[in-house]
Design a protein around this motif. Structure first.
Motif, PDB file in Angstrom:
ATOM      1  N   ARG A   1      -7.788 -43.097 -46.148  1.00  0.00           N
ATOM      2  CA  ARG A   1      -6.976 -43.788 -47.061  1.00  0.00           C
ATOM      3  C   ARG A   1      -5.658 -43.561 -46.500  1.00  0.00           C
ATOM      4  O   ARG A   1      -4.906 -44.596 -46.631  1.00  0.00           O
ATOM      5  CB  ARG A   1      -7.288 -42.604 -48.368  1.00  0.00           C
ATOM      6  CG  ARG A   1      -6.154 -43.137 -49.436  1.00  0.00           C
ATOM      7  CD  ARG A   1      -6.280 -41.711 -50.579  1.00  0.00           C
ATOM      8  NE  ARG A   1      -5.940 -40.624 -50.171  1.00  0.00           N
ATOM      9  CZ  ARG A   1      -6.574 -39.489 -50.087  1.00  0.00           C
ATOM     10  NH1 ARG A   1      -7.820 -39.705 -50.474  1.00  0.00           N
ATOM     11  NH2 ARG A   1      -6.029 -38.312 -49.678  1.00  0.00           N
ATOM     12  N   ASP A   2      -5.087 -42.494 -46.074  1.00  0.00           N
ATOM     13  CA  ASP A   2      -3.924 -42.514 -45.346  1.00  0.00           C
ATOM     14  C   ASP A   2      -3.436 -43.651 -44.350  1.00  0.00           C
ATOM     15  O   ASP A   2      -2.441 -44.003 -44.100  1.00  0.00           O
ATOM     16  CB  ASP A   2      -3.660 -41.089 -44.778  1.00  0.00           C
ATOM     17  CG  ASP A   2      -3.529 -40.114 -45.926  1.00  0.00           C
ATOM     18  OD1 ASP A   2      -3.359 -40.591 -47.216  1.00  0.00           O
ATOM     19  OD2 ASP A   2      -3.256 -38.891 -45.821  1.00  0.00           O
TER      20      ASP A   2
ATOM     21  N   LEU B   1       6.555 -39.523 -49.804  1.00  0.00           N
ATOM     22  CA  LEU B   1       5.289 -40.072 -49.862  1.00  0.00           C
ATOM     23  C   LEU B   1       4.335 -38.916 -49.876  1.00  0.00           C
ATOM     24  O   LEU B   1       3.613 -38.607 -49.293  1.00  0.00           O
ATOM     25  CB  LEU B   1       5.060 -40.863 -48.636  1.00  0.00           C
ATOM     26  CG  LEU B   1       3.973 -41.951 -48.737  1.00  0.00           C
ATOM     27  CD1 LEU B   1       4.346 -42.926 -49.698  1.00  0.00           C
ATOM     28  CD2 LEU B   1       3.382 -42.830 -47.432  1.00  0.00           C
ATOM     29  N   PRO B   2       4.360 -38.044 -51.025  1.00  0.00           N
ATOM     30  CA  PRO B   2       3.601 -36.820 -50.961  1.00  0.00           C
ATOM     31  C   PRO B   2       2.232 -37.110 -51.027  1.00  0.00           C
ATOM     32  O   PRO B   2       1.702 -36.149 -50.762  1.00  0.00           O
ATOM     33  CB  PRO B   2       4.309 -36.331 -52.606  1.00  0.00           C
ATOM     34  CG  PRO B   2       4.719 -37.193 -53.294  1.00  0.00           C
ATOM     35  CD  PRO B   2       5.387 -38.364 -52.292  1.00  0.00           C
ATOM     36  N   GLN B   3       1.522 -38.269 -51.520  1.00  0.00           N
ATOM     37  CA  GLN B   3       0.266 -38.327 -51.590  1.00  0.00           C
ATOM     38  C   GLN B   3      -0.567 -38.315 -50.291  1.00  0.00           C
ATOM     39  O   GLN B   3      -1.425 -38.587 -49.947  1.00  0.00           O
ATOM     40  CB  GLN B   3      -0.048 -39.790 -52.430  1.00  0.00           C
ATOM     41  CG  GLN B   3       0.256 -40.935 -51.572  1.00  0.00           C
ATOM     42  CD  GLN B   3       1.587 -41.397 -52.205  1.00  0.00           C
ATOM     43  OE1 GLN B   3       2.726 -40.636 -52.443  1.00  0.00           O
ATOM     44  NE2 GLN B   3       1.936 -42.886 -52.291  1.00  0.00           N
TER      45      GLN B   3
ATOM     46  N   PRO C   1       4.323 -34.637 -58.157  1.00  0.00           N
ATOM     47  CA  PRO C   1       3.855 -35.664 -57.059  1.00  0.00           C
ATOM     48  C   PRO C   1       3.404 -34.671 -55.796  1.00  0.00           C
ATOM     49  O   PRO C   1       4.406 -34.048 -55.462  1.00  0.00           O
ATOM     50  CB  PRO C   1       4.870 -36.364 -56.680  1.00  0.00           C
ATOM     51  CG  PRO C   1       5.824 -36.513 -58.149  1.00  0.00           C
ATOM     52  CD  PRO C   1       5.408 -35.401 -58.840  1.00  0.00           C
ATOM     53  N   VAL C   2       2.143 -34.270 -55.688  1.00  0.00           N
ATOM     54  CA  VAL C   2       1.780 -33.267 -54.676  1.00  0.00           C
ATOM     55  C   VAL C   2       0.711 -33.852 -53.757  1.00  0.00           C
ATOM     56  O   VAL C   2       0.062 -35.079 -54.052  1.00  0.00           O
ATOM     57  CB  VAL C   2       1.133 -32.322 -55.048  1.00  0.00           C
ATOM     58  CG1 VAL C   2       2.183 -31.414 -56.089  1.00  0.00           C
ATOM     59  CG2 VAL C   2      -0.218 -32.327 -56.077  1.00  0.00           C
ATOM     60  N   LEU C   3       0.587 -33.309 -52.626  1.00  0.00           N
ATOM     61  CA  LEU C   3      -0.569 -33.836 -51.528  1.00  0.00           C
ATOM     62  C   LEU C   3      -1.919 -33.613 -52.602  1.00  0.00           C
ATOM     63  O   LEU C   3      -2.225 -32.371 -53.037  1.00  0.00           O
ATOM     64  CB  LEU C   3      -0.607 -32.998 -50.536  1.00  0.00           C
ATOM     65  CG  LEU C   3      -1.636 -33.414 -49.369  1.00  0.00           C
ATOM     66  CD1 LEU C   3      -1.467 -34.832 -48.861  1.00  0.00           C
ATOM     67  CD2 LEU C   3      -1.830 -32.191 -48.340  1.00  0.00           C
ATOM     68  N   PRO C   4      -2.887 -34.589 -52.546  1.00  0.00           N
ATOM     69  CA  PRO C   4      -4.224 -34.209 -53.132  1.00  0.00           C
ATOM     70  C   PRO C   4      -5.146 -33.482 -51.886  1.00  0.00           C
ATOM     71  O   PRO C   4      -5.678 -34.117 -51.210  1.00  0.00           O
ATOM     72  CB  PRO C   4      -4.701 -35.694 -53.238  1.00  0.00           C
ATOM     73  CG  PRO C   4      -4.026 -36.495 -52.413  1.00  0.00           C
ATOM     74  CD  PRO C   4      -2.635 -35.872 -52.163  1.00  0.00           C
ATOM     75  N   GLY C   5      -4.857 -32.027 -52.204  1.00  0.00           N
ATOM     76  CA  GLY C   5      -5.550 -31.011 -51.114  1.00  0.00           C
ATOM     77  C   GLY C   5      -6.869 -31.146 -51.176  1.00  0.00           C
ATOM     78  O   GLY C   5      -7.666 -31.074 -52.261  1.00  0.00           O
TER      79      GLY C   5
END
Length: 264
Positions: A52-53, A132-134, A190-194
């Motif tokens: 995805r990234d 770009l937190p995602q 808005p956070v990283l989807p860990g």
């Protein structure tokens, strides 16, 4: 040549291979804890993240089967448990024309892993929002600067609060809270989807809500999560203390360790 601990596309990485990372700092990564049996919790989610990234950062597809093979090669002869980090970047990137870089390569590095869970964490709240937190990108200056600021103030790490006043995440970890009804609450921000966050959300009743710093400090307990630390209790946010032993925390720690790992 560098040691076998760092490989690029399955071969030992040279200094020249790594210069683009030092000079442009553009790329994305994931870190995976490899247990003593060689399995990795959430391996499929890590591969999904990389793919995805890669599309977001490089506008390119990533062959995750090849990534798995590179990680397998890097792990040969390594002491376990350990943490394998996969960094995806284009060594040909040019600072003046980053859009021309669309041939990502795979860097794998391996380091030792500590015991789970590590000691409780004391966090200082700081106003900060990641770019770009995602995406789990390698642009860590802001996060590490905040971590350093917190450590110089006597804390272990920083807890980020957005300019809107809502709690989001930690420097390199997700944060969650346990309310006084025993429900796990994850920040709606808005956070990283860990990966560890996603695995834990399958294990316990939870809700997602906006959380002000004041509300966070009023919770019954709090914890940090990522692949390296599992479920790590927060002992304090600023001058607000939290219990490091809580029934829900204990349940989550046990449930996380019981999650079956996947093999490469």
């Amino acid at each position: 040549m560098l040691g076998d601990m760092v490989t690029l596309d399955g071969k030992p990485a040279s200094v020249d291979d790594l210069l683009p990372l030092a000079l442009t700092n553009v790329g994305h990564f994931t870190s995976m804890r490899v247990d003593t049996d060689g399995s990795i919790r959430g391996l499929s989610l890590h591969m999904e993240r990389l793919a995805r990234d890669c599309k977001i950062v490089w506008n390119a597809a990533l062959n995750t089967d090849r990534v798995r093979e590179y990680v397998r090669l890097a792990l040969e002869g390594q002491t376990r448990p350990c943490v394998a980090r996969v960094t995806v970047y284009d060594p040909k990137i040019d600072m003046g024309h980053p859009a021309d870089a669309n041939e990502p390569h795979v860097l794998v590095s391996v380091r030792g892993a500590g015991a789970l869970p590590p000691a409780p964490l004391r966090a200082q709240s700081l106003v900060y929002e990641r770019d770009l937190p995602q995406v789990k990108h390698i642009g860590l200056f802001g996060a590490l600067q905040a971590r350093g600021t917190a450590q110089r103030a006597g804390f272990d790490d920083a807890l980020f609060v957005g300019r809107n006043g809502f709690v989001s995440e930690g420097g390199t970890w997700n944060v969650a809270f346990i309310d006084h009804d025993g429900t796990v609450v994850w920040p709606d921000a808005p956070v990283l989807p860990g990966v560890t966050m996603a695995l834990l959300q399958q294990q316990a009743e939870h809700r997602i809500a906006t959380i002000t710093l004041e509300q966070a400090k009023g919770m019954a307990a709090a914890f940090a999560t990522n692949t390296s630390i599992g479920v790590r209790p927060l002992a304090a946010i600023d001058d607000t203390e939290f219990p490091i032993e809580h029934p829900v925390l204990a349940q989550l720690q046990k449930a996380y360790l019981l999650i079956a790992g996947e093999t490469l």
